[in-house]
Design a protein around this motif. Structure first.
Motif, short mmCIF file in Angstrom:
data_model
loop_
_atom_site.label_atom_id
_atom_site.label_comp_id
_atom_site.label_asym_id
_atom_site.label_seq_id
_atom_site.Cartn_x
_atom_site.Cartn_y
_atom_site.Cartn_z
N SER A 173 -5.56 -7.11 2.31
CA SER A 173 -5.45 -6.44 1.19
C SER A 173 -4.33 -7.01 0.34
CB SER A 173 -5.59 -4.89 1.33
OG SER A 173 -5.08 -4.22 0.10
N ASN A 174 -4.24 -6.75 -0.82
CA ASN A 174 -2.91 -6.88 -1.72
C ASN A 174 -1.79 -6.20 -1.43
OD1 ASN A 174 -4.58 -8.85 -2.86
ND2 ASN A 174 -4.43 -8.14 -4.89
N TYR A 175 -2.46 -4.83 -1.18
CA TYR A 175 -1.43 -3.75 -0.89
C TYR A 175 -0.67 -3.91 0.55
CZ TYR A 175 -3.55 -1.73 -5.03
OH TYR A 175 -3.77 -1.25 -6.12
N ASP A 176 -1.41 -4.81 1.49
CA ASP A 176 -0.44 -5.06 2.74
C ASP A 176 0.46 -6.09 2.68
OD1 ASP A 176 -2.55 -3.16 3.80
OD2 ASP A 176 -3.90 -4.36 4.53
N THR A 177 0.51 -6.57 1.43
CA THR A 177 1.56 -7.69 1.34
C THR A 177 3.08 -7.16 0.95
OG1 THR A 177 1.45 -8.07 -1.00
CG2 THR A 177 0.10 -9.34 0.06
N ASP A 178 3.87 -8.05 1.05
CA ASP A 178 5.35 -7.52 0.84
C ASP A 178 5.67 -7.29 -0.71
OD1 ASP A 178 5.34 -9.99 0.09
OD2 ASP A 178 7.33 -10.62 0.78
N VAL A 179 4.69 -7.61 -1.51
CA VAL A 179 4.78 -7.26 -2.87
C VAL A 179 4.55 -5.65 -3.10
CG1 VAL A 179 3.51 -7.38 -4.99
CG2 VAL A 179 3.70 -9.31 -3.44
N PHE A 180 3.56 -5.09 -2.23
CA PHE A 180 3.53 -3.56 -2.43
C PHE A 180 3.80 -2.72 -1.15
CE2 PHE A 180 0.16 -4.98 -5.31
CZ PHE A 180 0.24 -4.16 -6.22
N VAL A 181 3.98 -3.37 0.10
CA VAL A 181 4.62 -2.56 1.10
C VAL A 181 5.56 -1.69 1.03
CG1 VAL A 181 5.22 -2.81 3.59
CG2 VAL A 181 3.00 -3.83 2.99
N PRO A 182 6.78 -2.25 0.51
CA PRO A 182 8.02 -1.21 0.36
C PRO A 182 8.03 -0.35 -0.58
CG PRO A 182 8.63 -3.77 0.08
CD PRO A 182 7.07 -3.57 0.12
N ILE A 183 7.09 -0.50 -1.59
CA ILE A 183 6.74 0.77 -2.80
C ILE A 183 5.81 1.76 -1.76
CG2 ILE A 183 5.86 1.29 -4.82
CD1 ILE A 183 6.13 -1.68 -5.70
N ILE A 184 4.89 1.37 -1.10
CA ILE A 184 3.78 2.21 -0.37
C ILE A 184 4.87 3.01 0.72
CG2 ILE A 184 2.07 2.18 1.37
CD1 ILE A 184 0.46 0.04 -0.38
N ASN A 185 5.65 2.44 1.40
CA ASN A 185 6.74 3.17 2.58
C ASN A 185 7.39 3.99 1.61
OD1 ASN A 185 5.71 1.45 4.45
ND2 ASN A 185 7.30 -0.22 4.23
N ALA A 186 7.84 3.77 0.45
CA ALA A 186 8.64 4.81 -0.14
C ALA A 186 7.77 6.06 -0.65
CB ALA A 186 9.25 4.34 -1.59
N ARG A 202 4.49 0.62 -10.53
CA ARG A 202 4.90 -0.89 -11.16
C ARG A 202 4.49 -1.03 -12.78
NH1 ARG A 202 3.77 -6.06 -8.04
NH2 ARG A 202 1.63 -5.92 -8.89
N THR A 203 3.45 -0.39 -13.07
CA THR A 203 3.07 -0.54 -14.39
C THR A 203 4.15 0.26 -15.38
OG1 THR A 203 0.71 -0.75 -13.79
CG2 THR A 203 1.16 -0.28 -16.32
N LEU A 204 4.15 1.39 -14.88
CA LEU A 204 5.14 2.27 -15.87
C LEU A 204 6.60 1.69 -15.86
CD1 LEU A 204 4.06 5.68 -14.43
CD2 LEU A 204 3.73 5.05 -16.56
N THR A 205 7.00 1.10 -14.74
CA THR A 205 8.44 0.61 -14.69
C THR A 205 8.48 -0.54 -15.74
OG1 THR A 205 8.62 1.31 -12.35
CG2 THR A 205 10.33 -0.45 -13.05
N PHE A 206 7.67 -1.55 -15.45
CA PHE A 206 7.61 -2.59 -16.10
C PHE A 206 7.49 -2.38 -17.77
CE2 PHE A 206 7.55 -4.83 -12.15
CZ PHE A 206 8.34 -5.95 -12.49
N PRO A 260 7.90 16.82 -9.63
CA PRO A 260 8.19 15.44 -10.10
C PRO A 260 8.56 14.50 -9.05
CG PRO A 260 8.78 17.11 -11.70
CD PRO A 260 8.52 17.71 -10.33
N PHE A 261 7.86 13.45 -8.72
CA PHE A 261 8.25 12.22 -7.52
C PHE A 261 8.17 10.92 -8.19
CE2 PHE A 261 3.55 12.37 -7.55
CZ PHE A 261 3.21 11.13 -7.25
N LEU A 262 7.28 10.45 -9.33
CA LEU A 262 7.34 9.37 -9.63
C LEU A 262 8.54 8.60 -9.97
CD1 LEU A 262 3.82 9.71 -11.92
CD2 LEU A 262 4.11 8.25 -9.41
N TYR A 263 9.26 9.22 -10.74
CA TYR A 263 10.45 8.74 -11.14
C TYR A 263 11.39 8.21 -9.86
CZ TYR A 263 13.47 12.91 -9.93
OH TYR A 263 13.92 13.94 -9.25
N LYS A 264 11.42 8.95 -8.60
CA LYS A 264 12.05 8.64 -7.65
C LYS A 264 11.46 7.36 -6.82
CE LYS A 264 12.87 13.44 -6.22
NZ LYS A 264 12.48 14.48 -5.26
N LEU A 265 10.28 6.86 -7.47
CA LEU A 265 9.84 5.52 -6.77
C LEU A 265 10.25 4.36 -7.75
CD1 LEU A 265 6.33 6.81 -6.09
CD2 LEU A 265 8.02 6.55 -4.34
N VAL A 266 10.94 4.27 -8.65
CA VAL A 266 11.37 3.41 -9.45
C VAL A 266 12.43 2.55 -8.88
CG1 VAL A 266 12.93 2.80 -11.73
CG2 VAL A 266 11.20 4.55 -11.74
#
Length: 857
Positions: A240-253, A279-283, A319-325
């Motif tokens: 899965s793309n989500y198992d790469t280091d592109v996403f894992v740090p965000i999923i861990n958060a 990611r979409t919101l941040t960019f 509210p939690f999304l802003y903490k993931l930025v």
């Protein structure tokens, strides 16, 4: 191999092939109003493919930030549920602008994949357009791919087009079969996660005309795009793309915030959706977009609200999304500095939007659950359009969010009925919009019934002059109003927020008031008051004169909006974008994107900047009829939703403002005079409004404020007099109340040597009040002497009284009595025989003084 290394190897490889490594274009394409978001690497080179622009280099490569959430490229429903679709992704790409072509593109792609990254050749497939023999033979002869893995497909899969007309051409896609049976060619282009496309090589060799006919281009281009996230999954050997280091740090958060491990399928889906959406919101926000009610703003609002709802599945109720930025910035800020530089602003915007939606999210979910429960009892499986609309209209649930919730519960939604209700709402809104002399505009809505002698568009002279000698080329009379079309006019018809001019037309020696204007097919229609139906014939001479004073007031306000916009972006941030305006003679209104109330300090700073710039006397540089592409290169601000032709007008004041604008303006900034902000408010979530005045509007504003001050002064004087009267009445009432206490002293005298003595401690506000109490006591006793003592603040006040008979017969004196008593409390005093006063300092000896009174007789 890390994702950072993979990205860098791609760029290094093409740099070695003499490609210019270019920066990613912003994900918000302000230079292309046809796009909501940048959705492909070729977007920034669109002008090259169209032949309207060029670059100083012939080869380029980059990693491009992309968002695909609407229209043809809409991956929203698959995001998080499958393993390889995303709303935000990176596209690695290389381009040739009339330089190399199919051979090099194919050869380098194969070399990079198989020799640099060592992908297994036996799993790779190449697809070509069904009639592209050149590409087929190149794959067969210049690479060592298994010839059986070269497949032909039709237009749907292997022919790329920019639009219905324009540049287009065949493409060659590279797929990797990750299944156990990598010889199974049936999986290619079958939508299977076991066989995915990783690179698309587009060969732009044709131009399609309006008849649909293909013509060979004189210069052929290469445009390639490779999904970075998919590539990382393949190289890192993840399912899965989500198992790469592109996403894992965000999923861990996300997991850490929720306290829930990334294990169960339903919770994994929620975490993947949230990781993608943040990611979409941040960019997007980093590049200047903000959640809102329209266009790209509404897309971001949908994504944020979708993510917030998935957070409920992880017990994330606040509210939690802003903490993931921060997780996104830590993971990607090294390559995209804009998200790091704008992190604080991104967090503020997301938090404000979350707080706004959280207020209604739970109530909306409750309504949805109640609807589903009712449908189940009725054995129905479709959520009615009325309920879908209510969730949208009352609770802010985008239809796709309701669709997700319905699908999870095993239901469908009646989207057709929802769309009908949306159209009804829009129709009502249009109907309720303030009409501008509605009858006249209805008449001028088309050119039917006009007596016309020319079909040419009206020549607008209003940038240079406010009067002109013109000719009537069209006329129509209806309901007491004449509709006049001139060959040329100085009158500006409402556009871009600037209201229409007023003034007069003189035709055949008779003057007519121009009460409004309309514009149809390039023709300016002057709506005049002609109740008498005076004869006006096409071909007649006309003198057109704009109300000069009114126009100058409008121009001051319009030019001021440009200064205001620049100052807003300077103080609040580059995310500020104009989202509407009104420019009239009386005031200006400027609507803009911003996530919170503008503080008084910020408003003051904005106003100060504008007025400082006005005083700098910045000259107007009005770039009229500028080629669209040239205006873009100038750096002029433009906005999504505005329609631009091949030629545009750009308004520039010195080096401070530079914007697309077709309105009329002052010749230099100092002619604005000054600007005064009179209000700031919210008109929608994420959209603020400032109202301001300039020129004569400020004079009127000052007069109004002066009148208010005068009225306030009169009112204050009236209130002060009323206060004085009330205070006097209160004092009299209090005194009366206190005098009433004298009765108890009068009712209990002490007799000493035949003389009645009256004494007591009383409350008094001042000595005058105490004297009044002494008068009251003396009036109520027939014969006798009295002593009243009061503590006023930290001092002693004394009054003594003696009846007339005792003054005459006993030679008693109130003055002597009060003098002797005063000595006891450390003071002195005196007065007449019938009433005297004194004061002292020692309040502790008031009782001693009262006791001493009896011993004096």
């Amino acid at each position: 191999m890390t994702s950072k290394e993979i990205r860098q190897q791609f760029l290094d490889y093409f740099a070695s092939k003499e490609h210019r490594i270019v920066a990613s274009a912003p994900v918000v394409p302000y230079d292309d109003p046809t796009l909501l978001f940048t959705n492909a690497g070729m977007n920034q080179f669109k002008d090259v493919f169209l032949g309207t622009g060029s670059r100083e280099y012939k080869r380029a490569a980059d990693t491009q930030k992309c968002i695909r959430v609407s229209g043809k490229h809409n991956d929203l429903e698959e995001v998080g549920h499958d393993t390889y679709h995303h709303t935000f992704f990176e596209m690695l790409g290389n381009w040739s602008f009339g330089d190399y072509y199919k051979k090099e593109a194919i050869q380098w792609a194969w070399e990079l994949l198989t020799e640099v990254w060592k992908l297994p050749k036996e799993r790779l497939y190449a697809t070509v357009y069904k009639t592209d023999e050149e590409a087929f033979e190149l794959w067969k002869n210049i690479t060592d791919i298994n010839p059986a893995h070269i497949l032909r497909f039709g237009e749907k899969d292997n022919f790329w087009e920019m639009g219905e007309t324009g540049p287009c051409g065949p493409c060659s896609e590279i797929h990797i079969n990750l299944s156990d049976n990598f010889e199974d060619a049936s999986l290619v282009n079958a939508g299977s996660p076991k066989c995915i496309e990783i690179w698309n090589l587009v060969f732009i060799q044709y131009n399609r005309d309006t008849e649909g006919v293909l013509h060979e281009l004189p210069a052929k281009h290469v445009d390639t795009g490779m999904g970075f996230e998919r590539l990382c999954a393949v190289i890192q050997k993840k399912n899965s793309n989500y198992d790469t280091d592109v996403f894992v740090p965000i999923i861990n958060a996300v997991s850490k915030l929720s306290g829930i491990p990334y294990e169960k399928e339903e919770e994994m889906i929620a975490m993947r959706v949230i990781a993608d959406h943040i990611r979409t919101l941040t960019f997007a926000i980093a590049d200047g977009a903000v959640p809102g009610n329209e266009g790209r703003g509404y897309v971001l609002r949908r994504i944020l609200r979708r993510a917030a709802r998935y957070g409920r599945k992880l017990n994330l109720n606040e509210p939690f999304l802003y903490k993931l930025v921060n997780a996104v910035v830590d993971n990607m800020g090294y390559i995209f500095a804009e998200i790091k530089n704008n992190q604080a602003n991104i967090e503020k915007i997301i938090k404000a939007e979350e707080e706004s939606f959280n207020a209604t999210l739970d109530r909306g979910i409750e309504l949805f659950d109640a609807v589903v429960k009712k449908l189940k009892t009725q054995k129905l499986n479709t959520v009615p359009g009325e309920d879908v609309f209510k969730l949208y209209d009352t609770f802010g649930f985008p239809v796709d969010l309701t669709n997700v919730m319905a699908r999870e519960a095993g239901f469908a939604i009646d989207e057709a009925r929802f769309n009908e209700l949306m159209e009804d709402q829009k129709a009502r809104a249009r109907k309720s919009t303030k009409d501008k002399i509605a009858n006249a505009h209805a008449i001028a809505d088309n050119l039917e019934g006009f007596d016309m002698i020319s079909d040419e568009p009206t020549q607008f002279l209003g940038y240079e002059t406010l009067s002109s000698d013109s000719k009537v080329v069209g006329y129509k009379f209806e309901d007491g109003q004449g509709l006049v079309i001139l060959d040329k006019t100085p009158f500006y018809a409402e556009s871009g927020g600037q209201v229409s001019d007023l003034g007069t037309l003189t035709i055949g020696g008779k003057s007519f008031d121009v009460i409004d204007l309309a514009k149809v097919n390039g023709k300016v229609i002057h709506i005049i008051d002609n109740k008498d139906n005076a004869e006006i014939k096409p071909g007649s001479d006309a003198k057109a004169a704009v109300d000069e004073t009114r126009r100058w007031d409008i121009m001051r306000n319009h030019s001021a909006t440009h200064f205001l916009h620049a100052a807003l972006r300077e103080v609040l941030g580059k995310h500020v974008q104009q989202s509407g305006s009104y420019v009239g003679p009386d005031r200006l209104r400027f609507d803009f994107t911003h996530f919170q109330k503008v503080t008084e300090e910020e408003l003051k700073e904005i106003e100060n900047i504008v007025n400082r710039k006005i005083r700098e006397n910045l000259p107007l540089n009005h770039h009229k009829d500028t080629p669209f592409e040239e205006a873009k290169k100038m750096g002029a601000l433009m906005f999504f939703g505005d329609k631009y032709g091949d030629k545009v007008n750009v308004v520039q004041f010195g080096g401070y403002t530079l914007e697309f604008c077709g309105g009329t303006h002052v010749k230099n900034g100092s002619q604005i005079g000054m600007l005064k902000i009179i209000s700031e408010s919210s008109i929608a979530s994420g959209v603020r409004r400032i109202e301001a005045v300039t020129g004569s509007g400020i004079e009127k504003y000052i007069e109004e404020q002066h009148a208010k001050i005068k009225a306030h002064e009169v009112k204050i004087a009236e209130l002060a007099e009323e206060k004085r009267k009330l205070e006097k009445e209160i004092a009299e009432m209090k005194l009366k109340e206190k005098l009433g206490g004298i009765d108890s002293i009068v009712s209990s005298p002490v007799s000493v040597n035949g003389i009645s003595l009256y004494k007591g401690k009383v409350e008094a506000s001042n000595m005058d009040e105490l004297k009044s109490m002494g008068d009251e006591l003396r009036a109520k006793i027939k014969s006798g002497a009295g002593l009243l003592i009061s503590q006023i603040e930290d001092k002693v006040a004394i009054v003594a009284v003696v009846s007339d008979d005792l003054i005459k017969d006993k030679k008693l004196s109130a003055g002597k009595i009060v003098g002797d008593i005063a000595k006891i409390v450390g003071g002195g005093g005196g007065g007449r025989p019938h009433l005297a006063t004194a004061g002292g300092k020692d309040v502790a000896k008031i009782d001693d003084a009262l006791n001493a009174f009896e011993k004096m007789f």
